[in-house]
Write an enzyme that holds these catalytic residues in place. Sequence first.
Site, PDB file in Angstrom:
ATOM      1  N   TRP A  31      10.042  -0.254 -17.410  1.00 27.65           N
ATOM      2  CA  TRP A  31       9.985  -0.689 -16.015  1.00 27.65           C
ATOM      3  C   TRP A  31       8.641  -0.320 -15.406  1.00 27.65           C
ATOM      4  CZ3 TRP A  31      12.981  -3.264 -12.482  1.00 27.65           C
ATOM      5  CH2 TRP A  31      14.238  -3.668 -12.915  1.00 27.65           C
ATOM      6  N   GLU A  65      17.653   5.390 -20.185  1.00 29.85           N
ATOM      7  CA  GLU A  65      17.707   5.445 -21.648  1.00 29.85           C
ATOM      8  C   GLU A  65      16.807   6.519 -22.257  1.00 29.85           C
ATOM      9  OE1 GLU A  65      19.242   1.839 -20.042  1.00 29.85           O
ATOM     10  OE2 GLU A  65      17.149   2.497 -19.903  1.00 29.85           O
ATOM     11  N   VAL A  87      10.758   5.733 -11.589  1.00 27.90           N
ATOM     12  CA  VAL A  87      11.879   5.276 -10.770  1.00 27.90           C
ATOM     13  C   VAL A  87      11.379   5.238  -9.331  1.00 27.90           C
ATOM     14  CG1 VAL A  87      14.297   5.599 -10.120  1.00 27.90           C
ATOM     15  CG2 VAL A  87      13.485   6.493 -12.313  1.00 27.90           C
ATOM     16  N   THR A  92      19.538   1.366  -2.356  1.00 24.59           N
ATOM     17  CA  THR A  92      20.885   1.720  -2.822  1.00 24.59           C
ATOM     18  C   THR A  92      20.849   3.108  -3.450  1.00 24.59           C
ATOM     19  OG1 THR A  92      20.589   0.869  -5.060  1.00 24.59           O
ATOM     20  CG2 THR A  92      21.292  -0.724  -3.364  1.00 24.59           C
ATOM     21  N   HIS A  94      21.222   3.821  -6.377  1.00 26.31           N
ATOM     22  CA  HIS A  94      20.769   3.689  -7.765  1.00 26.31           C
ATOM     23  C   HIS A  94      19.686   4.714  -8.110  1.00 26.31           C
ATOM     24  CE1 HIS A  94      18.218   1.753 -10.926  1.00 26.31           C
ATOM     25  NE2 HIS A  94      19.398   1.549 -11.471  1.00 26.31           N
ATOM     26  N   PHE A 119       8.046  16.488 -19.139  1.00 28.10           N
ATOM     27  CA  PHE A 119       8.688  15.619 -18.151  1.00 28.10           C
ATOM     28  C   PHE A 119       7.641  14.818 -17.392  1.00 28.10           C
ATOM     29  CE2 PHE A 119      10.877  14.651 -14.146  1.00 28.10           C
ATOM     30  CZ  PHE A 119      12.079  14.156 -14.635  1.00 28.10           C
ATOM     31  N   ARG A 133       0.068   8.824  -9.028  1.00 26.51           N
ATOM     32  CA  ARG A 133       0.372   9.857 -10.020  1.00 26.51           C
ATOM     33  C   ARG A 133       0.204   9.366 -11.458  1.00 26.51           C
ATOM     34  NH1 ARG A 133       3.011  10.419  -5.454  1.00 26.51           N
ATOM     35  NH2 ARG A 133       3.547  12.472  -4.664  1.00 26.51           N
TER      36      ARG A 133
END
Length: 164
Positions: A31, A65, A87, A92, A94, A119, A133
Amino acid sequence: MSGTGAPELAVDPADLRKCAQLRVGVAAARWHTEIMDALLDSARKALADLGIDEPTVLRVPGCFELPVAAHALAKHRYDAIVALGVVVRGGTPHFEYVCRAATDGLVKVAVESGIPVGFGVLTCDTEQQARERAGLPGSSEDKGREAALSAVATALALRGLGEK
């Protein structure tokens, strides 16, 4: 500011030979292609600077995933894993579900396997914050590089336990 108080991430030049012996896996979401490509490129460059020229890269659809990809790398006994994703908050819940699932899953992989997971999952309110970032030209931070260096530095620290 997000980067305030961050340690200077570097590997001691004396440890570079040890770095070249590490097997590193990278789990990267797809994404937000431009941001993800920048994160992955930065992580690869950081690893190459340490003499790790061919990390295994697993591309998965999204951040949800990432834990299963990291788990697969851990099962194959990689010495360090780098998890990269983006992300961006929407209208929402989500965002909260995906961020929580990715974070909890990656922590579980690291703790249960004993293999460090860097991470590099950006959890941002806006795409512009993610771009800042991502290590893109003009970005103020480079989280792909940071995640790779964190994973390798932790792997070296853990290996050092056996040397003392």
